[in-house]
Design an enzyme around this catalytic site. Structure first.
Site, PDB file in Angstrom:
ATOM      1  N   ARG A  69       0.849  -1.193   0.000  1.00  0.00           N
ATOM      2  CA  ARG A  69       0.000   0.000   0.000  1.00  0.00           C
ATOM      3  C   ARG A  69       0.886   1.245   0.000  1.00  0.00           C
ATOM      4  NH1 ARG A  69      -2.997   3.006   4.825  1.00  0.00           N
ATOM      5  NH2 ARG A  69      -3.849   4.635   3.493  1.00  0.00           N
ATOM      6  N   HIS A 113      -3.390  10.994   0.703  1.00  0.00           N
ATOM      7  CA  HIS A 113      -2.851  10.811   2.055  1.00  0.00           C
ATOM      8  C   HIS A 113      -2.322  12.172   2.520  1.00  0.00           C
ATOM      9  CE1 HIS A 113      -1.247   7.512   4.899  1.00  0.00           C
ATOM     10  NE2 HIS A 113      -0.896   8.664   5.465  1.00  0.00           N
ATOM     11  N   GLU A 158      -7.722   8.423   6.267  1.00  0.00           N
ATOM     12  CA  GLU A 158      -7.973   9.052   7.559  1.00  0.00           C
ATOM     13  C   GLU A 158      -8.491  10.488   7.426  1.00  0.00           C
ATOM     14  OE1 GLU A 158      -4.510   8.642  10.048  1.00  0.00           O
ATOM     15  OE2 GLU A 158      -4.474   6.478   9.852  1.00  0.00           O
ATOM     16  N   ASN A 288      -7.671   1.604   9.817  1.00  0.00           N
ATOM     17  CA  ASN A 288      -6.375   1.888  10.443  1.00  0.00           C
ATOM     18  C   ASN A 288      -6.569   1.861  11.952  1.00  0.00           C
ATOM     19  OD1 ASN A 288      -5.679   2.362   7.805  1.00  0.00           O
ATOM     20  ND2 ASN A 288      -5.183   4.520   8.069  1.00  0.00           N
ATOM     21  N   TYR A 290      -4.693   1.690  15.790  1.00  0.00           N
ATOM     22  CA  TYR A 290      -3.469   1.787  16.585  1.00  0.00           C
ATOM     23  C   TYR A 290      -3.710   1.620  18.073  1.00  0.00           C
ATOM     24  CZ  TYR A 290      -1.026   3.398  12.453  1.00  0.00           C
ATOM     25  OH  TYR A 290      -0.467   3.459  11.202  1.00  0.00           O
ATOM     26  N   GLU A 349      -3.706  -0.231   8.110  1.00  0.00           N
ATOM     27  CA  GLU A 349      -2.573   0.208   8.938  1.00  0.00           C
ATOM     28  C   GLU A 349      -2.717  -0.372  10.335  1.00  0.00           C
ATOM     29  OE1 GLU A 349      -1.775   4.435   9.239  1.00  0.00           O
ATOM     30  OE2 GLU A 349      -2.137   4.714   7.096  1.00  0.00           O
TER      31      GLU A 349
HETATM   32  O1  IFM Z   1       2.192   7.894  10.012  1.00  0.00           O
HETATM   33  C1  IFM Z   1       0.808   7.861  10.161  1.00  0.00           C
HETATM   34  C2  IFM Z   1       0.152   7.638   8.832  1.00  0.00           C
HETATM   35  O2  IFM Z   1       0.500   8.601   7.896  1.00  0.00           O
HETATM   36  C3  IFM Z   1      -1.358   7.656   8.971  1.00  0.00           C
HETATM   37  N1  IFM Z   1      -1.786   6.796  10.039  1.00  0.00           N
HETATM   38  C4  IFM Z   1      -1.114   6.853  11.300  1.00  0.00           C
HETATM   39  C5  IFM Z   1       0.386   6.760  11.093  1.00  0.00           C
HETATM   40  C6  IFM Z   1       1.109   6.818  12.453  1.00  0.00           C
HETATM   41  O3  IFM Z   1       0.823   8.010  13.103  1.00  0.00           O
END
Ligand code: IFM
Length: 439
Positions: A69, A113, A158, A288, A290, A349
């Protein structure tokens, strides 16, 4: 499209390419923001991926992934955002796409992005409805150009971040700070997404189109009704505001009412028919993931400032200050399936920042990254076993790169990069990931 599960890694143009003005590329809002000194580093050179393409493609082969990606820098192919194409920009992405295909790796491009052409920003950027049309036009050109070579596309990455960190908190480009601007930017991105989906299908009926939405699982900080209400509000601000309209539910009523009563939405922002356009059916959802957040009344909106900047990192957190919470990953995947029901979910992500660099023997022992990824992949496998249609997983990131306003100090890569020389060193997590995905 692959019928097999996609195992991949992800990057974005501004964070890795460098060559910010090479071969006719136009200026983006991140070029301008960084050159104005709003952040301590710039993406002018980044990982120099633009000039090290072959080396990086070979590293992907060594890693054993079947998908990659990346994002297309809008200003590389259409320098002013609308109008004339830049053939040299197309040439770079042709070499990237063809190089991946020749190596048996599926290219999965993201169209946007966060690197909006500065020429469009000068005309109002995402606060202007015209940018939605400019985006749809750009998306159509890309779908047409890459038809037959690219099947899976992502429109936006995002949109919450672009809208709120870029237009409310102002710590990301374009560095603005107003509620009505942020909500306009969110609406026009979503409108651009919906319009892009329709036009891309016209250009390439075989295209399979998705959007990458990020999320924060909102966990009430206590059992109190006040914290439960705060978590619900935060979830509306951070998650439902994007997931609901994309999946045809319109904007969440509680948030619309809150924003209207606080005078945060521009009257007339949402036109008749916009929500139908935004809900253009997609083929897959990119997620995505985290971290999660414990939400109380005082933190119902200012998550980024309050939550992400925890410093120094404490045990159980990554070096971004983000809580490690794979259980919430499983919860959110199941929730997507139950509440929004996409045909397919691809984790576009997931990853963590740790600064481990080469030891005396040159090896990068990033055991904490291995533990993070392992736990999250386990959570994903468990959700799949329960019937959640997850069809792919991409680690953020392939290379240590420019972490936006955090500069080069935060390292998310499976490959360590010496930013002075560009030298690449695969970390222990690289070797571990190769073996985990070949099981
Ligand atoms: O680096 C970023 C990415 O560009 C978009 N998602 C979160 C990542 C980590 O912060």
């Amino acid at each position: 499209m692959n019928d097999e599960f996609s195992w991949g890694v992800a990057t974005s143009a501004y964070q890795v390419e460098g060559a910010w003005d090479a071969d006719g590329k136009g200026e983006s809002i991140w070029d301008r923001f960084a050159h104005d000194g709003a952040i301590s580093d710039t993406g002018d050179v980044a990982c120099d991926h633009y000039h090290r393409l072959e080396e990086d493609l070979d590293l992907l082969v060594e890693l054993g992934v079947n998908a990659y990606r990346f994002s297309i820098a809008w200003t590389r192919v259409i320098p002013d955002g609308t109008g004339a194409d830049n053939p040299a920009g197309y040439d770079f992405y042709d070499r990237l796409v063809d190089g991946l295909l020749a190596r048996g790796i599926e290219p999965v491009p993201t169209l946007y992005h966060w690197d909006l052409p500065q020429a469009l920003e000068d005309r109002g950027g995402w606060e202007s409805r015209e940018t939605a049309d400019a985006f749809a036009e750009y998306a159509e050109r890309m779908a047409s150009h890459f038809a037959g070579r690219v099947t899976r596309w992502l429109t936006l990455n995002e949109p919450w971040v672009m809208a709120f960190i870029g237009h409310l908190y102002g710590t990301f480009a374009p560095g603005k700070s107003s509620w009505d601007g942020a909500l306009a930017a969110s609406h026009h991105q979503l409108l651009g997404h919906g319009r892009a989906v329709r036009r891309m299908r016209g250009a390439d009926p075989a295209a399979r189109i998705g959007i990458a939405l990020d999320c924060r699982q909102a966990v009430p900080a206590s059992d109190s009704a006040v914290d439960a209400a705060a978590a619900r509000h935060f979830d509306g601000f951070r998650n439902r505001w994007f997931f609901d309209p994309v999946f045809g539910k319109g904007y969440p009523m509680d948030m619309l009412e809150a924003y209207r009563s606080e005078g945060r939405i521009r009257p007339g922002l949402i036109h008749d028919g916009d929500l139908e356009e935004i809900a253009a059916p997609i083929d897959w959802l990119g997620l995505n993931f985290y971290t999660s957040l414990r939400i109380d009344e005082a933190h119902r909106e200012l998550e980024y400032l309050e939550g992400d900047q925890a410093s120094p990192p404490t045990p159980g957190h990554t070096e971004m200050g983000w809580l490690i919470d794979p259980q919430s990953f499983g919860v959110f995947l199941r929730r997507i399936n139950d509440e929004w029901g996409p045909a397919e979910i691809v984790v576009t992500e997931n990853g963590c920042s740790y600064g481990d660099g080469p030891d005396e023997d040159g090896r990068v022992r990033d055991d904490r990254r291995i533990a993070y990824l392992d736990a999250h992949i386990d959570a994903l496998e468990s959700a799949r076993a329960d019937g959640v249609p997850v069809t792919g997983y991409f680690v953020w990131s392939f290379l240590d790169n420019l972490e936006w306003s955090n500069g080069y100090g935060q390292r998310f890569g499976l490959v360590w990069v010496d930013h002075a020389t560009g030298r690449r060193v695969p970390k222990d997590s690289f070797t571990w990931f190769r073996s985990r995905i070949s099981e």
